[in-house]
Design a protein around this motif. Structure first.
Motif, PDB file in Angstrom:
ATOM      1  N   ARG A  94       0.819  -1.213   0.000  1.00  0.00           N
ATOM      2  CA  ARG A  94       0.000   0.000   0.000  1.00  0.00           C
ATOM      3  C   ARG A  94       0.854   1.264   0.000  1.00  0.00           C
ATOM      4  N   SER A  95       1.989   1.217   0.666  1.00  0.00           N
ATOM      5  CA  SER A  95       2.857   2.398   0.746  1.00  0.00           C
ATOM      6  C   SER A  95       3.398   2.802  -0.617  1.00  0.00           C
ATOM      7  N   LYS A  96       3.413   1.857  -1.557  1.00  0.00           N
ATOM      8  CA  LYS A  96       3.856   2.185  -2.914  1.00  0.00           C
ATOM      9  C   LYS A  96       2.808   2.990  -3.670  1.00  0.00           C
ATOM     10  N   GLU A  97       1.560   2.920  -3.233  1.00  0.00           N
ATOM     11  CA  GLU A  97       0.465   3.526  -3.991  1.00  0.00           C
ATOM     12  C   GLU A  97      -0.237   4.657  -3.261  1.00  0.00           C
ATOM     13  N   MET A  98       0.040   4.824  -1.962  1.00  0.00           N
ATOM     14  CA  MET A  98      -0.615   5.880  -1.200  1.00  0.00           C
ATOM     15  C   MET A  98       0.267   6.328  -0.044  1.00  0.00           C
ATOM     16  N   GLU A  99      -0.065   7.461   0.537  1.00  0.00           N
ATOM     17  CA  GLU A  99       0.646   7.968   1.714  1.00  0.00           C
ATOM     18  C   GLU A  99      -0.105   7.572   2.975  1.00  0.00           C
ATOM     19  N   PHE A 100       0.636   7.399   4.061  1.00  0.00           N
ATOM     20  CA  PHE A 100       0.043   7.101   5.354  1.00  0.00           C
ATOM     21  C   PHE A 100       0.472   8.137   6.373  1.00  0.00           C
ATOM     22  N   THR A 101      -0.460   8.492   7.246  1.00  0.00           N
ATOM     23  CA  THR A 101      -0.110   9.369   8.352  1.00  0.00           C
ATOM     24  C   THR A 101       0.634   8.557   9.410  1.00  0.00           C
ATOM     25  N   HIS A 102       1.013   9.230  10.472  1.00  0.00           N
ATOM     26  CA  HIS A 102       1.608   8.511  11.596  1.00  0.00           C
ATOM     27  C   HIS A 102       0.574   7.536  12.167  1.00  0.00           C
ATOM     28  N   PRO A 321      -3.691  10.228  -0.919  1.00  0.00           N
ATOM     29  CA  PRO A 321      -3.041  10.010  -2.207  1.00  0.00           C
ATOM     30  C   PRO A 321      -1.566  10.393  -2.149  1.00  0.00           C
ATOM     31  N   LYS A 322      -0.778   9.869  -3.047  1.00  0.00           N
ATOM     32  CA  LYS A 322       0.651  10.144  -3.087  1.00  0.00           C
ATOM     33  C   LYS A 322       0.965  11.619  -3.297  1.00  0.00           C
TER      34      LYS A 322
END
Length: 356
Positions: A94-102, A321-322
């Motif tokens: 998932r990290s390849k396709e979207m951003e994550f918060t803390h 989104p990225k």
């Protein structure tokens, strides 16, 4: 020189568009109690509370958009929504396709199965006595009693007629003596007097002690294996069973990586749990706090139970989104501040949540 200026201008435009965020944030969600609870058109839950606290500092208007889980993930990848407030598990794919918060919460997956009735447990226990290993052991036990019973009668029938009758009825005396000796009961009502009779008794007693110990262990092992096959308590016990989970979830990825082949996917938790209740699947595997909350709150699912199995430790976060890296940084900073406050523990307790 003009070409260089044009190129710089083009790159600046790309950079500006890459960080462009809608004036009104589109916030995607799908109900996932106790994190997102929908009740009569109103939203509640830990993540809803957390987002409202974050939104105060961001200072931008937002619009809540309800979606199913798969569509929400696709919208994050394409930028169709600006943020998802669901408890999304942070994974490498998932990290390849979207951003994550803390991350704001840590949990794990678990297994839900249908409760087994007392009668079913009793029948399972009874069936354990009729497997092949047990029947082999029982046959061998009877054979030993028969052989040594005959030897005992044969050696004792002439010199010990008061205990071993010389007629064919004395064979029953030998069988009785053999049985009580083998099982270490030892009533003492019959005892050999001849040398060969005593030797037979010694072999029977010491051999019988070892045999009975082995037979007892075999029966216990047989019953344990039978019980485990009907009430599995290990994660790997479900690899060859029909199980279910949420489509495109972190648990679905985990099951694929661990070679689970017979996996049915569902758009939400309730249909999956209902199929467990109906016997269409053997178990439903998903996030423990969500499964626990749903079973406790839904009276129609009280016949289900969570097994004491914990696997796939997960860290929850909001997804973006990225292109929304600046917005992600703002949200992450606010999440960290909230988690460091005393109010955070109070809110967790209010929703019946406890971190690992």
């Amino acid at each position: 020189m003009k070409r260089i200026l044009y190129m710089l201008g083009f790159l600046c435009c790309l950079a500006t568009n890459g960080q462009k965020v809608n004036d009104t944030l589109l916030v995607g969600f799908t109900p996932a109690a106790p994190f997102i609870v929908e009740n009569e058109g109103k939203l509640d839950g830990l993540n809803v509370w957390l987002w409202k606290q974050v939104a105060k500092d961001i200072g931008k208007p937002y619009k809540m958009v309800q979606m199913n889980f798969s569509d929400m993930l696709d919208s994050l990848k394409t930028g169709g929504i600006d943020v998802s407030i669901n408890p999304l598990t942070i994974t490498s794919n998932r990290s390849k396709e979207m951003e994550f918060t803390h991350s704001f919460f840590a949990s794990n997956s678990t297994v839900t199965v249908a409760q087994v009735s007392s009668f079913s447990k009793f029948m399972t226990f009874i069936k354990g006595f009729f497997n092949l290993n047990f029947l082999k052991g029982l046959f061998l036990l009877l054979l030993i009693i028969l052989i040594f019973g005959f030897f005992g009668w044969y050696f004792e029938r002439k010199r010990n007629p008061e205990n071993f009758r010389p007629t064919y009825r004395g064979i029953w005396d030998g069988l009785w003596w053999s049985a009580v000796t083998l099982t270490t009961v030892g009533y003492g009502d019959k005892a050999p007097k001849t040398r060969m009779g005593k030797i037979s008794a010694l072999v029977l007693m010491f051999g019988g002690l070892l045999f009975i110990s082995g037979l007892t262990a075999s029966i216990a092992s047989s019953l344990t294996v039978n019980q485990m096959s009907n009430n599995p308590e290990g994660f790997n016990e479900f690899k060859n069973r029909k199980v279910g989970t949420i489509a495109k979830s972190g648990t679905r990825t985990f099951l694929s990586e661990h070679f689970f082949k017979n996996v049915s996917t569902y758009p939400s938790v309730v249909p999956g749990l209902t199929d467990v209740k109906k016997g269409k699947i053997d178990a439903f595997l998903y996030d423990e706090p969500i499964l626990k909350y749903r079973i406790q709150k839904d009276s129609s699912l009280r016949e289900l139970q969570l097994l004491p199995i914990k696997f796939d430790v997960q860290f929850y976060a909001f997804g973006l989104p990225k292109t929304h890296t600046l917005l992600e940084q703002q949200i992450s900073q606010r999440i960290l501040e909230i988690m460091e406050s005393k109010e955070w523990e109070i809110v967790l307790n209010e929703y019946g949540l406890a971190e690992l």
